[in-house]
Enzyme design. Structure first.
Site, short mmCIF file in Angstrom:
data_model
loop_
_atom_site.label_atom_id
_atom_site.label_comp_id
_atom_site.label_asym_id
_atom_site.label_seq_id
_atom_site.Cartn_x
_atom_site.Cartn_y
_atom_site.Cartn_z
CD GLU A 16 -10.35 4.58 1.16
OE1 GLU A 16 -10.14 5.78 0.91
OE2 GLU A 16 -9.72 3.66 0.64
CB SER B 224 -0.32 -8.25 -1.05
OG SER B 224 -1.12 -9.08 -0.21
CE LYS C 186 -4.48 -1.52 1.19
NZ LYS C 186 -4.34 -2.87 1.80
C1 LIG Z 1 -5.21 -3.95 1.53
C2 LIG Z 1 -4.50 -5.20 1.27
C3 LIG Z 1 -4.87 -6.06 0.22
C4 LIG Z 1 -6.08 -5.84 -0.66
O1 LIG Z 1 -6.03 -4.68 -1.42
P1 LIG Z 1 -5.76 -4.68 -2.97
O2 LIG Z 1 -6.03 -3.28 -3.36
O3 LIG Z 1 -6.68 -5.66 -3.61
O4 LIG Z 1 -4.34 -5.06 -3.18
C5 LIG Z 1 -4.12 -7.19 -0.01
N1 LIG Z 1 -3.06 -7.50 0.78
C6 LIG Z 1 -2.68 -6.71 1.80
C7 LIG Z 1 -1.51 -7.11 2.61
C8 LIG Z 1 -3.38 -5.54 2.08
O5 LIG Z 1 -2.99 -4.76 3.10
#
Ligand SMILES: *Cc1c(COP(=O)(O)O)cnc(C)c1O
Length: 398
Positions: free
Chosen positions: A112, A378, A90
């Protein structure tokens, strides 16, 4: 040639666009007219790249997972977004948007947040850049995600608990949009995923595209070719997936696999499988798939992972799915938890619950031994430790 990237009008096929209240037209239009010029300027690129390198710690490693490769019969690489500052992908987006906000002369940053990850990333960058930061968060989430709330406050942000609706992400987003309507001239709204009115989905995808840009270079070094056979990522709103696939989106040699949250199972009513179950509608300024009942009322999604339970989906992904360019698989809570434990035990990496959904698809695909697979982790699992521990306890008691 047909492209899966955004068109001149801000659409991906029939999805996307900018459906905003009259009072926001000017703000959205200002953003539409400004973002590309700034993002493509040398001066912006230089500052953005420097911060990604020195502050976030990029490039994130492309790690060859020996043991998972053996288990799933392919060559599996993990793209390690979990190693970024603040623990997920993010931050790439927040840094980019806040650099843009500064160039647009905006002094007040609003955001948000659901689980609090985007709120923490935004509060972090506002601290770094000395900007006022207000984060809208559903009251239910404020209570569930206590540590992230305290982090945001420690970073100097104001957290505004939202008490409308179910008091979760969708309601926090509505409230942030309302704030933006009231302060259109001095406020910049940082959206945390590839959702919202055009240009947000395209802007967030571009800012996250550093992920696929790095994958290209790293694969060239490691495999002697710059593309994989498969790309795998989880989708909430779709930003880590968009970043993972960005440079390959029109390259048909590369199969795209999106993992959405099945929750307790897609036919249980407790699910966040928006692409599988959603119907076309408008949510937060964008035409896309939305989980809704027969009257068009938005249905509350459910997933064990707070980052995946959004009732919409980015228009990019809606189009990829509708055109069958991407394969969408749903991964249930249990499957995600299993996958998280597997990665932890085989590789010593505790993934975020969201990322565990991407790992959960490995069991659902039949690979060839020579297939090169890149899966984006992610985020890291620190924030999910309580969930993992209580799952372990439940399983022991069964
Ligand atoms: C917020 C988040 C997501 C989901 O958000 P996307 O916009 O779909 O990437 C996925 N993995 C993590 C670790 C997150 O913090």
């Amino acid at each position: 040639m047909k492209s899966f990237l955004v068109d001149q009008e801000g659409y991906y096929g029939e999805f996307g666009g900018a459906y905003v209240p009259e009072i926001l037209h000017k703000c959205v239009e200002e953003l539409q007219q400004t973002y590309l010029g700034v993002l493509e300027s040398d001066e912006f690129k230089k500052e953005f790249e420097q911060l990604l390198h020195d502050y976030v710690g990029r490039p994130s490693p492309l790690y060859f997972s020996n043991r998972l490769s053996t288990r799933y019969g392919c060559k599996l690489y993990l793209k390690r977004e979990d190693l970024n500052h603040t623990g997920a992908h993010k931050i790439n987006n927040t840094i980019g948007q806040i650099l843009l906000a500064k160039r647009m002369g905006k002094k007040r940053i609003i955001a948000e947040t659901g689980a609090g990850q985007h709120g923490v990333a935004t509060a972090t960058v506002c601290a770094l850049m000395d900007l006022e930061c207000i984060v809208y968060m559903g009251k239910t989430d404020v209570e569930r995600q206590h540590v992230n709330v305290e982090k945001m406050k420690m970073l100097g942000a104001t957290v505004m608990p939202v008490t409308s609706g179910n008091m979760t992400l969708k309601d926090a987003t509505n409230e942030a949009i309302r704030d933006w309507c009231c302060h259109p001239s001095d406020t910049y709204y940082v959206i945390g995923s590839t959702v919202g009115p055009h240009p947000y989905p395209d802007m967030v995808a571009r800012l996250q595209s550093v992920i696929s840009e790095e994958i290209r270079k790293q694969l060239q070094e490691k495999e002697g070719r710059d593309y994989p056979d498969y790309l795998i990522a989880c989708v909430g709103g779709g930003s880590n997936a968009a970043g993972t696939i960005y440079h390959y989106i029109d390259d048909e040699r590369v199969k795209l696999i999106l993992a959405e949250a099945g929750g307790k199972g897609i036919d249980t009513g407790l699910t966040a499988a928006t692409i599988k179950l959603g119907k076309t509608g408008i949510i937060h300024g964008s035409r896309t798939f939305v989980m809704q009942d027969e009257d068009g009322q938005i249905e509350e999604p459910y997933s064990i992972s707070a980052g995946l339970d959004y009732p919409g989906i980015g228009p990019i992904h809606a189009n990829l799915a509708a055109q069958k360019r991407a394969t969408v698989l749903s991964v249930d809570d249990d499957e995600a938890i299993d996958a998280a434990f597997e990665l932890t035990q085989l590789e010593g990496i505790i993934p975020a619950l969201e990322s565990a959904h991407a790992l959960g698809v490995l069991k659902k695909i039949k690979f060839q031994p020579e297939d090169v697979v890149v899966l984006t982790v992610s985020g890291r699992g620190d924030k999910d430790i309580d969930t993992y521990l209580s799952e372990l306890k439940n399983r022991r008691e069964k």
